[in-house]
Structure formats: structure tokens, C-alpha cells
Design a protein around this motif. Structure first.
Motif, PDB file in Angstrom:
ATOM      1  N   ARG A   1       0.815  -1.216   0.000  1.00 27.78           N
ATOM      2  CA  ARG A   1       0.000   0.000   0.000  1.00 27.78           C
ATOM      3  C   ARG A   1       0.853   1.272   0.000  1.00 27.78           C
ATOM      4  O   ARG A   1       0.506   2.256  -0.651  1.00 27.78           O
ATOM      5  CB  ARG A   1      -0.923   0.020   1.222  1.00 27.78           C
ATOM      6  N   ILE A   2       1.977   1.242   0.726  1.00 28.64           N
ATOM      7  CA  ILE A   2       2.713   2.475   0.990  1.00 28.64           C
ATOM      8  C   ILE A   2       3.869   2.690   0.018  1.00 28.64           C
ATOM      9  O   ILE A   2       4.100   3.809  -0.451  1.00 28.64           O
ATOM     10  CB  ILE A   2       3.227   2.462   2.446  1.00 28.64           C
ATOM     11  N   VAL A   3       4.606   1.628  -0.297  1.00 30.00           N
ATOM     12  CA  VAL A   3       5.848   1.764  -1.067  1.00 30.00           C
ATOM     13  C   VAL A   3       5.716   1.254  -2.504  1.00 30.00           C
ATOM     14  O   VAL A   3       6.070   1.956  -3.461  1.00 30.00           O
ATOM     15  CB  VAL A   3       7.011   1.022  -0.362  1.00 30.00           C
ATOM     16  N   ALA A   4       5.226   0.030  -2.672  1.00 29.87           N
ATOM     17  CA  ALA A   4       5.274  -0.640  -3.978  1.00 29.87           C
ATOM     18  C   ALA A   4       4.558   0.105  -5.114  1.00 29.87           C
ATOM     19  O   ALA A   4       4.993  -0.014  -6.263  1.00 29.87           O
ATOM     20  CB  ALA A   4       4.727  -2.064  -3.850  1.00 29.87           C
ATOM     21  N   PRO A   5       3.493   0.878  -4.858  1.00 31.27           N
ATOM     22  CA  PRO A   5       2.875   1.602  -5.983  1.00 31.27           C
ATOM     23  C   PRO A   5       3.780   2.661  -6.608  1.00 31.27           C
ATOM     24  O   PRO A   5       3.535   3.098  -7.735  1.00 31.27           O
ATOM     25  CB  PRO A   5       1.641   2.260  -5.343  1.00 31.27           C
ATOM     26  N   HIS A   6       4.847   3.044  -5.906  1.00 32.54           N
ATOM     27  CA  HIS A   6       5.692   4.139  -6.365  1.00 32.54           C
ATOM     28  C   HIS A   6       7.149   3.737  -6.592  1.00 32.54           C
ATOM     29  O   HIS A   6       7.970   4.600  -6.896  1.00 32.54           O
ATOM     30  CB  HIS A   6       5.665   5.274  -5.337  1.00 32.54           C
ATOM     31  N   TYR A   7       7.465   2.450  -6.436  1.00 35.02           N
ATOM     32  CA  TYR A   7       8.881   2.059  -6.450  1.00 35.02           C
ATOM     33  C   TYR A   7       9.036   0.628  -6.941  1.00 35.02           C
ATOM     34  O   TYR A   7       8.306  -0.275  -6.507  1.00 35.02           O
ATOM     35  CB  TYR A   7       9.461   2.193  -5.036  1.00 35.02           C
ATOM     36  N   ASP A   8      10.001   0.429  -7.837  1.00 35.07           N
ATOM     37  CA  ASP A   8      10.435  -0.906  -8.256  1.00 35.07           C
ATOM     38  C   ASP A   8      11.896  -1.047  -7.888  1.00 35.07           C
ATOM     39  O   ASP A   8      12.724  -0.197  -8.241  1.00 35.07           O
ATOM     40  CB  ASP A   8      10.292  -1.083  -9.773  1.00 35.07           C
ATOM     41  N   GLY A   9      12.233  -2.140  -7.188  1.00 38.24           N
ATOM     42  CA  GLY A   9      13.628  -2.353  -6.840  1.00 38.24           C
ATOM     43  C   GLY A   9      13.783  -3.057  -5.506  1.00 38.24           C
ATOM     44  O   GLY A   9      12.804  -3.497  -4.880  1.00 38.24           O
ATOM     45  N   PRO A  10      15.030  -3.181  -5.029  1.00 39.47           N
ATOM     46  CA  PRO A  10      15.285  -3.875  -3.759  1.00 39.47           C
ATOM     47  C   PRO A  10      14.774  -3.072  -2.572  1.00 39.47           C
ATOM     48  O   PRO A  10      14.812  -1.839  -2.572  1.00 39.47           O
ATOM     49  CB  PRO A  10      16.814  -3.995  -3.732  1.00 39.47           C
ATOM     50  N   LEU A  11      14.297  -3.785  -1.565  1.00 42.37           N
ATOM     51  CA  LEU A  11      13.727  -3.159  -0.374  1.00 42.37           C
ATOM     52  C   LEU A  11      14.107  -3.983   0.851  1.00 42.37           C
ATOM     53  O   LEU A  11      13.812  -5.175   0.922  1.00 42.37           O
ATOM     54  CB  LEU A  11      12.203  -3.085  -0.500  1.00 42.37           C
ATOM     55  N   GLY A  12      14.779  -3.356   1.806  1.00 42.35           N
ATOM     56  CA  GLY A  12      15.121  -4.025   3.052  1.00 42.35           C
ATOM     57  C   GLY A  12      14.381  -3.383   4.210  1.00 42.35           C
ATOM     58  O   GLY A  12      14.332  -2.156   4.326  1.00 42.35           O
ATOM     59  N   ILE A  13      13.791  -4.198   5.077  1.00 36.46           N
ATOM     60  CA  ILE A  13      13.046  -3.695   6.232  1.00 36.46           C
ATOM     61  C   ILE A  13      13.689  -4.260   7.493  1.00 36.46           C
ATOM     62  O   ILE A  13      13.601  -5.463   7.776  1.00 36.46           O
ATOM     63  CB  ILE A  13      11.564  -4.088   6.157  1.00 36.46           C
ATOM     64  N   ASP A  14      14.355  -3.390   8.247  1.00 40.41           N
ATOM     65  CA  ASP A  14      14.981  -3.812   9.498  1.00 40.41           C
ATOM     66  C   ASP A  14      13.916  -4.015  10.566  1.00 40.41           C
ATOM     67  O   ASP A  14      12.996  -3.195  10.721  1.00 40.41           O
ATOM     68  CB  ASP A  14      15.992  -2.769   9.976  1.00 40.41           C
ATOM     69  N   MET A  15      14.079  -5.084  11.338  1.00 43.58           N
ATOM     70  CA  MET A  15      13.168  -5.411  12.420  1.00 43.58           C
ATOM     71  C   MET A  15      13.990  -5.715  13.666  1.00 43.58           C
ATOM     72  O   MET A  15      15.219  -5.778  13.620  1.00 43.58           O
ATOM     73  CB  MET A  15      12.299  -6.620  12.050  1.00 43.58           C
TER      74      MET A  15
END
Length: 343
Positions: free
Chosen positions: A273-287
């Protein structure tokens, strides 16, 4: 069309600067030179890896062959001669786009100004607030814009973290233990607010384990590609990454937090909902896994969002694609050079 990989670790600093005329500081330029082959662990066979024009390209070619990485080094000035290409920098920003244009790479192979603006906007740490609110975690940071506001937050939250809006890999983070006894923090706060306009302030948690989910955004969807497990230092800078098959890392995390898969699914839907509609590429989410006062282990599902390649993607590829094991870290030796080490 060929694939070209490029290491530009100054990416987060370039995002903070915002314009194409960014000049990286000496430590970042040294890091870019010394670790120029790092993305080769992610590159498919037959790809190219761009290295500085003064790099020892014959030595680089031998190193790649010795490590079984079927990619070819080319200098930055040679990229334009490769013809149609997909370029994969560590991260996209206005500065690296301008550099590639100045080297003769056609604009049709590069992101547009609008795409770059979305990357910069979504890389701002305030996006983590939106994610936490979507997940109803109660852990969302607070964005503050004055030194007085930050001082009040610190006074009420010993052990808190102050984070610059654009920074990565633990850079631009200050952990405050005792505000009254820390003579450096007022100057740090003033400088951060002057450069970036605000600070994201977070309550400190009893850290159990740092980890990340490594993803890829394609055509409006977010796909999980792996896990990374790592240790960080006092100020949350990357220290050592565990290199092992993805299934092993997944089990390790599940043993500590059985509801992991359910929470990861919710995070991926939030990214859709937040990122993918505006961005193509690698994505890392720190937890982060942390311990509650009653001793139970809980999850902070969004410590940081990186719209770029990450060290965790390197360790994940080493373990799952290249069947390596051990612990990976970057060493800054006595001569001022950076060396990757797998032990």
C-alpha cells in the motif's frame, strides 16, 4: 540488455543532500573504492560490475574468478559502451543518476526525476510512522523539529534513540542514555536539525536480536526474497551479519518469535500500500526482537526501511545462493581501508 551493478554507499548521504551536485566525504569515497566488488554477490551470472576508473581491474577480475562469481568488471567510463543496459546501483539518487549521465549513459536507462523524488520521499524515516500506524504496533517514533522538543523527549525517555530522517546502516543515529551527562548530544541535535529539518525520536527497547526481511518491489507488489540476521553496536550501526541458508535463519527467528510469519505477511501488505505503488527495486526492512518487562519476546516490525540494496542482502545471497557459512563484517584497518571479511 545487460545488467550492470554499481556500489555507491554514499547513497543515503546523497538523499539527505537532495541535489545532483553532491560530493561524498572522504570516508564514503574510500568505502566505495574498497568495497567496489561487493554487489557481485547479488549479480546474476553474465552481469557486469562497474568499478572506479583507477581500480586494478585485472586484480578485480582474478578475485571474482577465485570466488566463483561469473561477472565481469568494467570501469565507469566503459558503461556507456555496453549498449542497452539495466543499471543496478546500491541505491538510486539524483547524484548517481547525474554521474551516469555525465559518463554518457542514455537517460532512457535511468530513472526519471519523478521516480527519484518518490525514492527520496519514501526513504524519509517518517514513513516508518505510517507503517507502525497501519500495523497498530504502538511503537511509532515521533518526528520533532526543535531542539527544545527533542530535549523534552529525551528527558522523559532515558535510553531513547534520535534518528536523522535520511541515513542508513546505523549512520545518523544517536542513542541517548543520560541527557544531562552527555555534552555531545546538544551539538549533534543542532547540527542534525540544521541539515535535515527534523529528528525521529524513538523509545529504547530491550534488544534481543536484530534482523531484516529482504524484499523486492515489482509492478506494485512486494515479494519476500530472504532474511538476514545481524548484530549492531551501541548506536545501531551494522556490525556482523550471519551467513547461512535462508531456511536456517528463518527457523532461528521462529524459535524466538513463533508469530513471525504472520507479522511479516502484514508488513508486506503494508509495503504493497505504501511503497510498492511508487517504487520498483530492492527493499530491506529492518526489524528487532525485544524483551518486554514480563520477559516475553516481542517484535518491532519496522525499525528502518531501505529502498536500496543492503548488507543483509549480501549475507543472504552468500548463504542461500553461494552456499557459504560464517559471519560477515566490514573491517576498517589501520591504514584507513575497508575490507570485507567472512569468518
Amino acid at each position: 540488455m545487460v545488467d550492470v551493478y554499481l556500489f555507491n554507499p554514499e547513497h543515503d548521504l546523497a538523499l539527505a543532500h537532495g541535489a545532483h551536485n553532491y560530493t561524498a566525504p572522504p570516508f564514503a569515497r574510500q568505502l566505495r573504492y574498497d568495497l567496489r566488488l561487493l554487489p557481485a554477490w547479488l549479480a546474476p551470472a553474465g552481469s557486469f560490475i562497474a568499478v572506479p576508473d583507477d581500480a586494478p581491474i585485472d586484480e578485480d577480475r582474478r578475485w571474482l574468478q577465485e570466488h566463483g562469481l561469473e561477472v565481469t568488471p568494467v570501469t565507469l567510463r566503459q558503461i556507456a559502451n555496453l549498449g542497452p543496459c539495466r543499471i543496478h546501483p546500491w541505491g538510486w539518487d539524483a547524484a548517481v543518476r547525474y554521474q551516469l549521465l555525465s559518463l554518457g549513459v542514455l537517460s532512457e536507462y535511468l530513472p526519471t526525476d519523478d521516480q527519484l523524488e518518490w525514492i527520496r520521499r519514501l526513504s524519509h524515516r517518517r514513513v516508518t510512522i505510517e507503517v507502525h500506524c497501519a500495523l497498530a504496533t504502538g511503537l511509532e517514533p515521533v518526528e520533532l523539529t526543535t531542539a527544545d522538543e527533542v530535549s523534552q523527549f529525551m528527558a522523559g525517555h532515558p535510553g531513547c534513540y534520535l534518528k536523522m530522517p535520511w541515513s542508513g546502516s546505523g549512520k545518523g543515529i544517536y542513542r541517548v542514555i543520560e541527557p544531562r551527562g552527555d555534552h555531545h548530544v546538544p551539538r549533534w541535535i543542532a547540527g542534525a536539525l540544521k541539515r535535515q529539518g527534523s529528528l525521529l525520536c524513538e523509545v529504547g527497547l530491550d534488544r534481543v536480536q536484530d534482523f531484516a526481511i529482504e524484499c523486492e518491489c515489482i509492478d506494485g507488489k512486494t515479494r519476500l526474497t530472504g532474511y538476514s540476521v545481524f548484530d549492531s553496536d551501541f548506536h545501531s550501526q551494522f556490525g556482523t551479519g550471519r551467513v547461512a541458508p535462508m531456511e536456517e535463519l528463518h527457523r532461528f527467528l521462529l524459535n524466538q518469535y513463533p508469530d513471525l510469519d504472520n507479522m511479516v505477511d502484514h508488513v508486506l501488505k503494508a509495503m504493497d500500500r505504501i511503497v510498492a505503488p511508487h517504487y520498483d527495486g530492492p527493499l530491506g526492512i529492518d526489524m528487532m526482537l525485544y524483551r518486554n518487562q514480563d520477559g516475553t519476546v516481542a517484535l518491532n516490525p519496522c525499525v528502518e526501511i531501505n529502498l536500496r540494496m543492503t548488507m543483509g542482502m549480501i549475507t543472504a545471497a552468500m548463504g542461500s545462493r553461494h552456499a557459504l557459512r560464517g559471519h560477515f563484517k566490514i573491517i576498517n584497518d589501520n591504514s584507513g581501508h575497508y575490507n570485507p571479511l567472512l569468518q
